[in-house]
Structure formats: C-alpha cells, structure tokens
Motif scaffolding. Structure first.
Motif, mmCIF file in Angstrom:
data_model
loop_
_atom_site.group_PDB
_atom_site.id
_atom_site.type_symbol
_atom_site.label_atom_id
_atom_site.label_comp_id
_atom_site.label_asym_id
_atom_site.label_seq_id
_atom_site.Cartn_x
_atom_site.Cartn_y
_atom_site.Cartn_z
ATOM 1 N N VAL A 1 -57.796 15.745 -27.030
ATOM 2 C CA VAL A 1 -57.721 15.087 -25.722
ATOM 3 C C VAL A 1 -59.116 14.977 -25.098
ATOM 4 C CG1 VAL A 1 -56.776 15.270 -23.382
ATOM 5 C CG2 VAL A 1 -55.354 15.858 -25.351
ATOM 6 N N ILE A 2 -59.897 16.049 -25.191
ATOM 7 C CA ILE A 2 -61.264 16.028 -24.652
ATOM 8 C C ILE A 2 -62.082 14.936 -25.343
ATOM 9 C CG2 ILE A 2 -63.388 17.352 -24.355
ATOM 10 C CD1 ILE A 2 -61.665 19.891 -24.342
ATOM 11 N N ALA A 3 -61.941 14.836 -26.679
ATOM 12 C CA ALA A 3 -62.694 13.823 -27.436
ATOM 13 C C ALA A 3 -62.292 12.413 -27.006
ATOM 14 C CB ALA A 3 -62.455 14.014 -28.931
ATOM 15 N N GLU A 4 -60.989 12.185 -26.806
ATOM 16 C CA GLU A 4 -60.536 10.857 -26.390
ATOM 17 C C GLU A 4 -61.014 10.507 -24.986
ATOM 18 O OE1 GLU A 4 -56.616 9.470 -26.902
ATOM 19 O OE2 GLU A 4 -56.320 10.437 -28.838
ATOM 20 N N LEU A 5 -60.992 11.472 -24.093
ATOM 21 C CA LEU A 5 -61.482 11.228 -22.733
ATOM 22 C C LEU A 5 -62.977 10.916 -22.751
ATOM 23 C CD1 LEU A 5 -59.601 14.022 -20.738
ATOM 24 C CD2 LEU A 5 -59.150 11.567 -20.686
#
Length: 458
Positions: A223-227
């Motif tokens: 999720v952090i990578a996508e954000l």
C-alpha cells in the motif's frame, strides 16, 4: 574440512526440501531462540545477573513477533546491551528475516534465487513473485526513511525532558518499535514500570508522530509503494482501496466509541483537557492496530471499552505489514459477505470489482481458525490463571494479534500461561494459515468428487 563441507551440503539439501511456510516457521523459531539465549546473558540485564530462560524467551518472542507483551519492564530490567538486542529483534521480526537476509544479499551483490523469491512472496503475503526484489528494496528504503524521521521527531521532543544522548536513544528505540507495531517502551525508569506513553497523553507531537508510525507500519508495504507511485500511475489497486477504507473507518469509529464510553471515566479521559481527550481517543483506536503502546490506563477503562479493544485487536493490521490479527481485508470480506447475503446478491463487490470465491473461503477459514484458537487458549488459561475471564481473553487476543496491550496479567502469568502466550505470539506473527500449511502433509490429488448435498442454514 570434509565434515564441514558435508554439513553444509546437508543443510542445503534440507533447505531445498522445506516448503516456503516451513522455512518461515523455522527461521522465526531460530531467531527467537538466539534472542532468548542473548537476553539470558548477565550482560543483558541491568542488575548484571542472568535472566531466567523462560523470561528471556518470552521477551525474545515478543520482540521478534513485534508484540510488546512483557514479563519484566523493558526500561528497568534490561541493560543497554539487552535493549539493543530487543531493538534488533524488533527490526528483524517486523520486516521479516527473509527481507533482512535479502538486504545482505543485495549489499554483497548476490543474486536472489527463484526459491528465495518464493519465500519472500510468502513472507510478504504476495500473490505473485513479479517485482518481489524491487518491492524488497522499497520496503527497506521506506522503513529506513519512516523510522529515521520518526526517531528524530521523537528525540527532539524527548530532549526537553532528558539529556540529549538519552533522548536520541529513546527516539531511535521508540521510532523503530512503533513503526514495527511492537509497543516496547523504555519509560519505566522515568514514569514507573509498565507505564508506556501515559505521561504524554496530552502531548500532540508525541501522539501524532507515534500514531502516524503505527498506521504507516500497519497498512502494509504494498500500500505504501502504491501511494508513493500514485502521482505517476493515477490509480490504486483494489487491495489498497480496501485497506485504506477499512483502516480509516475502523480508526474513526473506534475513536468515537472510546470518546463516548470513556469521556466521564475518572481513570482515563476525564482528567485530560478537551484536546487531550480527542488525542487519547484516537490513540486508543489506533494502538489496537497491533501497536501496543497506550496513553491511558487500559486497566482503568470501562469493560465495554476493554471488550471493544479486544475486537479491534482481533481484526489487527493489514496484510504485508508489521502487524498481526486476522487483517483488515479479511474483516472487510466478512462484512461484504454479510451485506451481499442480506441483499440477496451472489457476489461480494468492492469498488466495482467482484471477489473470487477462494478469497472468501480463505477469509472465513482464517477467521474461524483464529477465533477457535483464541477461545481454546483463553479457556485453558482460565483454569491456570486466577483472574476474571475478560482479562484472560484480553491478554490472549493481544498475543494473537501481536498487539502488546495488557491489563496487567502478563507479568504474573504461571509457567503454563507464559508458554501458551509465547505460542500465541509466534502463531499470530506468522499467521495461523502459514503454520497450518507448514505442518500439513503433502496434498494428494483427489481422484473423484462426492455428489452435492444440501443442508438447512438459519
């Protein structure tokens, strides 16, 4: 030399025979045992005396499984060496030993094999090996940046209350501990044993920094990578949408519940100023995301709040994160299944996407497995520990969810109680299904299917 070569070949053959879940279970167990032996050493305790093995093993398990339940106060009992061992165990346990091993491989420019990628895929709870090495690099970078930023902000705030060197140590320790959702703290010598962050209940900087560290560590690295890539890609996956939505709703609803139930409680929110009440309510809602720190006394909460905390701890964090529990996505699928059934729909639909049946079966299996496990262990502890059942259920759920919140039972556990809580922390960190897959025999292909039958439900 020949014996050494034979041993290394034997170890390699064993490694090849083990499945990825078995390697994860074995790896975590070896790290916990190593940490336990290091914490047993007289140099690891502040008194200079050896710590009993079970207490050292309990602390090592809690640190490696990023739980935070402790039988001795971390700040008072352990020396600098002991605290550094705990910090290292938290970091290795939070990011995963395979992630740390991959860091060493990348530093020495060693190629990561297909089998190692499979283990990384299992460790990070990914559905595919595609881009797994790139994700590992980003996980390590995100962890370093977030932990470093949190450590500096906390050290700056703590510097007003203690010498600069101690403030830097406290900032680093709590930055790593909170990002990894471990909940260990060093405030015992300053504010009393097992006091956590209660002296900072009204402090906006400490509250906001710690809550952000917990949430960022709990939503998962994918999720952090996508954000981080959102500006370029302008889209989010279904997984990320569900994680963010469920996280915001759980934190928001939880804060309202705690504010309403505890507003007039003289042991928790009532002594705080209006802003402190809001901060403490949000903190009490965020920390069951498997963090384990607290700014208000958990034992002083009303029973409704304590039981609601148990529910939040059971749900836990999100997949691929440093947290435990059944995970927010699992809970979302269960809620989605209930809504679909009530509306007479055949499919569970999130954000105009239909969920596959195997995801639904896995969510139901995981939840029932976890629920039966928590209930079974709580029932056993109710016969070995002479306390009321709510305290026992709270402690068992905290261990399973790798949360670390406690109603004061952990330091007084019997021998059987300590062993069972160690088992629950270990199982909670790996996940019940991972352990089940590791222990199950090799599946055999079924040569036939039984005829379909129907039973009445409801």
């Amino acid at each position: 030399m020949a014996v050494k070569s034979s041993l290394s070949r034997g170890a390699r053959r064993l490694f090849v025979r083990l499945t990825p879940p078995q390697i994860l279970v074995t790896g975590f167990a070896l790290i916990i045992l190593t940490g336990g032996f290091l914490l047993m050493l007289p140099a690891s305790s502040a008194s200079g005396q050896a710590t009993p093995f079970l207490d050292a093993l309990f602390t090592s398990t809690s640190a490696t499984c990023v739980t935070g339940l402790v039988v001795v106060d971390t700040g008072l009992h352990w020396s600098l060496m002991g605290k550094l061992v705990i910090l290292l165990l938290i970091q290795v346990g939070g990011l995963g030993f395979m992630t740390m091993a991959s860091l060493i491989m990348l530093v020495f420019r060693r190629k990561i094999s297909l089998r190692e990628r499979l283990i990384l895929q299992e460790a990070l709870n990914q559905s595919s090996m595609a881009g797994i090495v790139r994700l590992i690099r980003r996980v390590l970078l995100y962890a370093l940046v977030v932990e470093g930023t949190g450590a500096l902000l906390l050290a700056f705030r703590f510097s007003f209350d203690m010498p600069p060197g101690q403030a830097l140590l406290f900032g680093l320790f709590h930055g790593v501990s909170m990002f990894n959702n471990a909940g260990f703290d060093l405030f015992g010598p300053l504010t009393g044993p097992f006091s956590s962050l209660t002296s900072y209940a009204n402090d906006p900087l400490v509250n906001l920094v710690v809550m952000l560290l917990i949430v960022i560590g709990g939503i998962g690295f994918v999720v952090i990578a996508e954000l981080n890539d959102y500006r370029e890609r302008r889209r989010l996956s279904l997984h990320t949408k569900v994680v963010l939505t469920s996280t915001v709703l759980l934190i928001g609803i939880g804060a309202v519940v705690f504010y309403v139930f505890e507003y007039t409680n003289p042991l928790t929110l009532r002594p705080l100023h209006p802003g402190g009440k809001v901060l403490a309510s949000f903190f009490a809602s965020v920390t069951p995301r498997t963090a384990g720190a607290n700014t208000i006394d958990v034992t002083g909460m009303r029973q409704a709040s304590q039981f609601f905390t148990i529910i939040l701890m059971f749900i836990g964090a999100s997949p691929g994160s440093t947290g435990g529990g059944i995970k927010t996505t699992t809970f979302s699928i269960l809620i989605g299944a209930m809504i679909a059934m009530l509306r007479g729909k055949e499919d569970i639909v999130f954000f105009r996407s239909r969920l596959a049946k195997d995801r639904i079966y896995k969510a139901i299996t995981l939840t029932l497995f976890a629920l039966m496990l928590v209930v079974a262990v709580a029932m056993v502890l109710s016969t070995t520990e002479d306390v009321n059942f709510l305290r026992i259920l709270f402690e068992v759920t905290s261990a399973f969810g790798t949360v670390g919140l406690s109603m004061g039972l952990t330091p007084h556990l019997t021998l059987v109680g300590k062993i069972l809580i160690i088992f629950m922390m270990f199982l909670g960190r790996l996940g019940p299904l991972t352990l089940a897959y590791a222990l199950q025999p090799k599946p055999e292909k079924e040569l036939f299917r039984y005829p379909e039958g129907k039973i009445t439900i409801g």
